[in-house]
Design a protein around this motif. Structure first.
Motif, short mmCIF file in Angstrom:
data_model
loop_
_atom_site.label_atom_id
_atom_site.label_comp_id
_atom_site.label_asym_id
_atom_site.label_seq_id
_atom_site.Cartn_x
_atom_site.Cartn_y
_atom_site.Cartn_z
N VAL A 1 8.70 -18.31 34.62
CA VAL A 1 9.40 -18.50 33.35
C VAL A 1 8.73 -19.58 32.51
CG1 VAL A 1 11.55 -19.28 32.27
CG2 VAL A 1 11.63 -17.66 34.17
N ILE A 2 8.52 -20.76 33.10
CA ILE A 2 8.00 -21.88 32.31
C ILE A 2 6.51 -21.73 32.02
CG2 ILE A 2 9.77 -23.43 33.20
CD1 ILE A 2 7.66 -24.80 34.89
N SER A 3 5.84 -20.81 32.72
CA SER A 3 4.42 -20.57 32.44
C SER A 3 4.22 -19.57 31.31
CB SER A 3 3.71 -20.06 33.70
OG SER A 3 3.72 -21.02 34.73
N ASN A 4 5.28 -18.90 30.92
CA ASN A 4 5.15 -17.85 29.91
C ASN A 4 6.14 -18.03 28.76
OD1 ASN A 4 3.22 -15.72 31.25
ND2 ASN A 4 4.65 -16.33 32.87
N LEU A 5 6.41 -19.28 28.42
CA LEU A 5 7.38 -19.56 27.37
C LEU A 5 6.80 -19.34 25.98
CD1 LEU A 5 8.97 -22.83 28.80
CD2 LEU A 5 10.10 -20.60 28.57
N SER A 6 7.67 -18.91 25.09
CA SER A 6 7.32 -18.74 23.68
C SER A 6 8.52 -19.16 22.85
CB SER A 6 6.98 -17.27 23.40
OG SER A 6 6.94 -17.02 22.00
N THR A 7 8.26 -19.70 21.67
CA THR A 7 9.38 -20.07 20.80
C THR A 7 10.19 -18.84 20.41
OG1 THR A 7 7.89 -19.95 18.88
CG2 THR A 7 8.23 -22.12 19.89
N ASP A 8 9.60 -17.66 20.50
CA ASP A 8 10.34 -16.43 20.21
C ASP A 8 11.50 -16.24 21.18
OD1 ASP A 8 8.61 -15.87 18.14
OD2 ASP A 8 7.35 -14.53 19.32
N ASP A 9 11.37 -16.82 22.38
CA ASP A 9 12.43 -16.70 23.38
C ASP A 9 13.71 -17.42 22.95
OD1 ASP A 9 10.57 -15.38 24.98
OD2 ASP A 9 9.97 -17.23 26.00
#
Length: 336
Positions: A30-38
């Motif tokens: 989860v924390i390796s693939n974060l985006s502000t779009d989330d």
């Protein structure tokens, strides 16, 4: 000797370890693939993202399996989402978005706490100008977060005792530091990073102490700090000092705000002054102190007055040339 119970115990331990490894890997993903779009929220405030992310773990439903909280750091408001993992190791997150931070001086503010009895998350909202606040408890069940029906209306300097007992501060960790995930455990409900009783985050080189407990001043007398914004940034969330979140008003630089926080958190605070000296019935703050802090922008030192919330879970400092610095977190240890 009967080896049956030993074999069963070994099997249980092996299963628990596998479940912990799966949970850690799910949250790492989860924390390796974060985006502000989330963190998009049509009903929320406009967010000026800084590009930084922070996380914490907490048991939000009392099942002794920690959930993951992730914050997208914003200049003013910072959205937060909660994640859990399915038995198949898939991360799931409800649509509900929570918030921390605040707008310009006199505007709206938001805070977030975990519930100390592991019943969910507490969203706190208040107006800096009037001090009127509302808190709501949200319960977490699987992939759903719902309002529990428990709400509180109060003045921010007069937090109800039952709410204060329920609020547990969240110790946010930068996503570049995996220490909380490396030590994540299942079956130990009281060891949450969010409650401050779990593993302490690793401090970057050059920040914090040279030994001993995080939270005490190092040999240089400087408290451990982690900046999440450039010193030149005006307004918004700036970082943490000694585990306390620091944010600046809309005319205050983060460099100055962090210096103010260093001074405020290194000081002993006296009794709180009246919120309105002209009104004998006005409430008093939880504690007060006066300090001087230097600005990296001007090189000059300025005097500020700092006042602590009545529950000791935050403070604001005002002074200089209209400077405003907000501190979020437990400050009761500073009271004389």
């Amino acid at each position: 000797m009967d080896g049956g119970s030993t074999s069963a115990s070994d099997a249980d331990a092996s299963k628990n370890k596998q479940e912990q490894d799966n949970l850690r890997n799910t949250y790492r993903s989860v924390i390796s693939n974060l985006s502000t779009d989330d963190f998009s929220d049509a009903d929320g405030p406009d967010i000026e993202f800084t590009g930084a992310f922070q996380y914490a773990t907490a048991d939000l439903n009392g099942d002794q399996t920690p959930e993951l909280l992730v914050k997208a750091v914003g200049k003013y408001f910072s959205p937060v989402r909660a994640y859990s993992a399915t038995g198949e190791g898939k991360a799931v997150s409800p649509d509900k978005v929570f918030y921390e931070g605040g707008s310009s001086a006199g505007g709206s503010r938001a805070g977030l706490h975990t519930a100390s009895d592991h019943t969910g998350l507490l969203q706190d909202d208040w107006m800096a100008g009037t001090g009127m606040a509302n808190s709501s408890l949200w319960t977490f069940k699987g992939t759903e977060i719902t309002e529990s029906g428990r709400t509180w209306d109060y003045r921010i300097d007069q937090v109800p005792s039952d709410l204060a007992a329920l609020q547990s501060d969240i110790d946010w960790i930068d996503t570049s530091d995996s220490s909380a995930l490396d030590n994540l455990s299942i079956g130990q409900a009281n060891e949450d990073a969010a409650s401050g009783s779990g593993p302490a985050p690793t401090m970057p080189a050059g920040e914090g102490t040279t030994g001993g407990n995080v939270g005490s001043a190092g040999s240089s007398g400087i408290l451990p700090q982690s900046a999440t914004a450039a010193a030149s940034q005006i307004g918004g969330t700036c970082g943490t000092v000694d585990g306390i979140t620091v944010s600046a008003g809309d005319s205050t630089s983060c460099g100055f705000a962090m210096n103010v926080a260093q001074q405020a958190l290194s000081s002993s605070w006296g009794p709180g002054r009246s919120a309105d000296p002209s009104d004998p019935t006005a409430p008093t703050w939880g504690g007060s102190t006066t300090l001087a802090a230097s600005s990296p922008e001007t090189g000059q030192s300025y005097t500020l007055q700092c006042d602590m919330n009545s529950d000791g879970r935050g403070a604001h400092c005002e002074g200089g040339n209209g400077a405003l610095v907000n501190l979020s977190g437990s400050l009761t240890h500073l009271l004389q």
